[in-house]
Scaffold this motif. Structure first.
Motif, PDB file in Angstrom:
ATOM      1  N   PHE A 149       7.165  -5.236  -8.229  1.00 38.27           N
ATOM      2  CA  PHE A 149       6.300  -5.522  -6.974  1.00 38.27           C
ATOM      3  C   PHE A 149       5.187  -4.189  -6.869  1.00 38.27           C
ATOM      4  O   PHE A 149       5.799  -2.953  -6.796  1.00 38.27           O
ATOM      5  N   PRO A 150       3.948  -4.422  -6.659  1.00 35.38           N
ATOM      6  CA  PRO A 150       3.210  -3.147  -6.356  1.00 35.38           C
ATOM      7  C   PRO A 150       3.711  -2.655  -5.220  1.00 35.38           C
ATOM      8  O   PRO A 150       4.168  -3.130  -4.172  1.00 35.38           O
ATOM      9  N   GLN A 151       3.513  -1.186  -5.013  1.00 34.50           N
ATOM     10  CA  GLN A 151       4.097  -0.523  -3.824  1.00 34.50           C
ATOM     11  C   GLN A 151       2.741  -0.339  -2.843  1.00 34.50           C
ATOM     12  O   GLN A 151       1.710  -0.127  -3.477  1.00 34.50           O
ATOM     13  N   ILE A 152       3.074  -0.704  -1.668  1.00 31.73           N
ATOM     14  CA  ILE A 152       1.938  -0.500  -0.429  1.00 31.73           C
ATOM     15  C   ILE A 152       2.443   0.442   0.111  1.00 31.73           C
ATOM     16  O   ILE A 152       3.707   0.847   0.706  1.00 31.73           O
ATOM     17  N   ARG A 153       1.424   1.233   1.130  1.00 32.33           N
ATOM     18  CA  ARG A 153       1.502   2.361   2.018  1.00 32.33           C
ATOM     19  C   ARG A 153       0.990   1.696   3.278  1.00 32.33           C
ATOM     20  O   ARG A 153      -0.050   1.653   3.315  1.00 32.33           O
TER      21      ARG A 153
END
Length: 116
Positions: free
Chosen positions: A107-111
């Motif tokens: 899964f893409p990492q989000i901040r």
């Protein structure tokens, strides 16, 4: 990763009919929800078979106060030209769904930004 198919997707609704040709799903708690009130073909029907099953579903939906019809065709099967012509001439919208799978570790990492 195991291969994923549309059969792995949870469908909110009750199975009304399940035979070798199709599965009819109905959800009386939310009659306007297309994805819970439809007929899922297991094998591609002929035009003649479709017309009979279409009549069945229309009668069932009218009886339950519904004003839509939704049909799902088997994945990775191309419908015949006469069948596609019948659907188009009778006002059906035809669409195609694609199914993708991803491992959770990918899964893409989000901040998340905070205004505090």
């Amino acid at each position: 990763m195991k291969e994923v198919s549309f059969d792995d997707i949870f469908i909110l609704g009750n199975t009304v009919v399940d035979n070798k040709h199709y599965k009819h799903v109905h959800y009386p708690e939310m009659l306007i929800r297309y994805d819970s009130n439809f007929l899922d073909f297991k094998v591609l029907p002929t035009v003649k078979e479709f017309v009979a099953i279409e009549s069945y579903l229309r009668s069932y939906h009218i009886e339950h106060g519904q004003n839509h019809l939704k049909f799902s065709l088997p994945e990775n099967k191309k419908m015949s030209e006469p069948f596609e012509t019948y659907l188009t001439k009778n006002g059906y919208e035809i669409s195609c769904l694609e199914l993708y799978a991803i491992e959770p570790k990918n899964f893409p990492q989000i901040r998340l930004m905070s205004n505090f």
